[in-house]
Design a protein around this motif. Sequence first.
Motif, short mmCIF file in Angstrom:
data_model
loop_
_atom_site.label_atom_id
_atom_site.label_comp_id
_atom_site.label_asym_id
_atom_site.label_seq_id
_atom_site.Cartn_x
_atom_site.Cartn_y
_atom_site.Cartn_z
N ASN A 179 -0.66 4.40 12.35
CA ASN A 179 -0.66 4.09 10.92
C ASN A 179 -0.90 2.60 10.66
O ASN A 179 -1.58 2.23 9.70
N LEU A 180 -0.33 1.74 11.51
CA LEU A 180 -0.55 0.31 11.35
C LEU A 180 -2.01 -0.05 11.62
O LEU A 180 -2.61 -0.86 10.91
N ILE A 181 -2.59 0.55 12.68
CA ILE A 181 -3.98 0.27 13.01
C ILE A 181 -4.91 0.72 11.88
O ILE A 181 -5.86 0.02 11.50
N LEU A 182 -4.64 1.89 11.32
CA LEU A 182 -5.48 2.44 10.26
C LEU A 182 -5.18 1.83 8.90
O LEU A 182 -5.95 2.02 7.95
N GLY A 183 -4.05 1.11 8.81
CA GLY A 183 -3.69 0.51 7.53
C GLY A 183 -3.31 1.52 6.47
O GLY A 183 -3.50 1.29 5.27
N ARG A 184 -2.75 2.65 6.90
CA ARG A 184 -2.46 3.73 5.96
C ARG A 184 -1.44 3.32 4.90
O ARG A 184 -1.49 3.76 3.77
N TYR A 185 -0.49 2.44 5.29
CA TYR A 185 0.59 2.09 4.37
C TYR A 185 0.52 0.64 3.93
O TYR A 185 1.55 0.03 3.63
N HIS A 186 -0.68 0.04 3.93
CA HIS A 186 -0.81 -1.32 3.39
C HIS A 186 -0.33 -1.34 1.95
O HIS A 186 0.28 -2.31 1.50
N ILE A 235 6.81 0.19 9.63
CA ILE A 235 6.73 1.16 8.55
C ILE A 235 8.14 1.43 8.09
O ILE A 235 9.00 1.80 8.90
N ALA A 236 8.42 1.25 6.81
CA ALA A 236 9.76 1.45 6.27
C ALA A 236 9.73 2.49 5.16
O ALA A 236 8.71 2.70 4.50
N TYR A 237 10.89 3.15 4.97
CA TYR A 237 11.03 4.18 3.95
C TYR A 237 12.05 3.71 2.92
O TYR A 237 13.10 3.17 3.27
N PHE A 238 11.74 3.97 1.65
CA PHE A 238 12.61 3.56 0.57
C PHE A 238 12.89 4.77 -0.32
O PHE A 238 12.00 5.57 -0.61
N GLY A 239 14.14 4.88 -0.76
CA GLY A 239 14.48 5.97 -1.66
C GLY A 239 15.86 6.51 -1.38
O GLY A 239 16.49 6.22 -0.35
N ASP A 240 16.35 7.33 -2.30
CA ASP A 240 17.70 7.87 -2.19
C ASP A 240 17.86 8.81 -1.01
O ASP A 240 18.97 9.00 -0.51
#
Length: 373
Positions: free
Chosen positions: A141-148, A271-276
């Motif tokens: 995901n970092l290489i592909l930049g999916r979550y930029h 890669i981090a996740y945010f939410g309840d």
Amino acid sequence: MSNGTATFWVTIAAICAASGALHGILFYDGPSPIGIIYGTCIGVLVIAYERGVFLAGYSRRLRRLPSLAYLAAAEISMVVVILVAMALTGVVFWAFGTVHKTLLEAVTPKLHTTLFAVAASALIVTGLRVRDLIGSETFTNLILGRYHRPVSEERIFLFLDLVGSTAYAERHGDLAAQELLKAVFAAIAQPVRRYRGQIDDYVGDQVIVSWPIARGLDEARCVACVFAIRRSLAADRDQWIARFGLLPELRAALHGGSVVTAEVGVDRHKIAYFGDVMNATARLESLCRETGRPVLISDAVLARLPALPAGIDAEPLGSHRLRGRSETMVVHALAETAARETAGGRATAEAGLRRPVPGGTARPAMLGAKPAA
């Protein structure tokens, strides 16, 4: 994409073939089939050594050396493996008459080819070690930049917590506790890969695993993974007791829903996740202590599963108000079924694994469950 999968080795072979083609472009008139095959064979043999496919015991002994000695020995060993791989590949080509050289010429690599092979191997090995460090899916995901840019998605999370790790550290010391955690984390990794989960983080003695919602629900992978981990630990009971004096116990909580996923960090990206959902899963894992149940699942996930794996039952524990939350959550306990009572249709399990809840029955829609009488 774990080390043992066909996909991993096909990908490695493709990368090595590309390096063989690049060698032809840099040093000759262009890539040739022989150069590509040559690069593939050498690269796959070198990566097989680095991944422990052969000489694994030797590699483990190297890691016990002091840091500087290990680095020097590891680099020398890698160069030796490259030279041997080049010689073996040359012998094969010579034996089949593919190259018009004497045997000595076939097994003697040219200096520029050796240096190129060492540089290419170092780049590939470094990439693989970074991938191992942050996780294969995160690396991709970092290489592909999916979550930029932040993305809203649905995921299932599994929080695993080692029971009694603090007490173990107090009795045996922090170094011994770290050895225990390292061994437990290693035992968890294989079932997680098998059920296509992703280890997102290690927080103290806790492991956070996740799946995209569709992948985790398909074939109830998220549930099957939990019990595969528990069975894996139990199967090696004698080894655990001999090495650490105990059989590791894990508390597990499964919950899921919508989160925002984003790439964060400047000097160190992750890669981090945010939410309840994340907070709720952590609170659900804490509820394991209060209920005395080792595996809990939220109704939000259980209701979306097409079926539970055979031999797994769910018992409703009702609504619970989790610490720090105003809303209640409907919670179920999961356990492997050893036997089932015929009178009353209540499911029971082996002692210590599950205690029935008064009035509670497993969901009849789940695989391996029977309707209550």
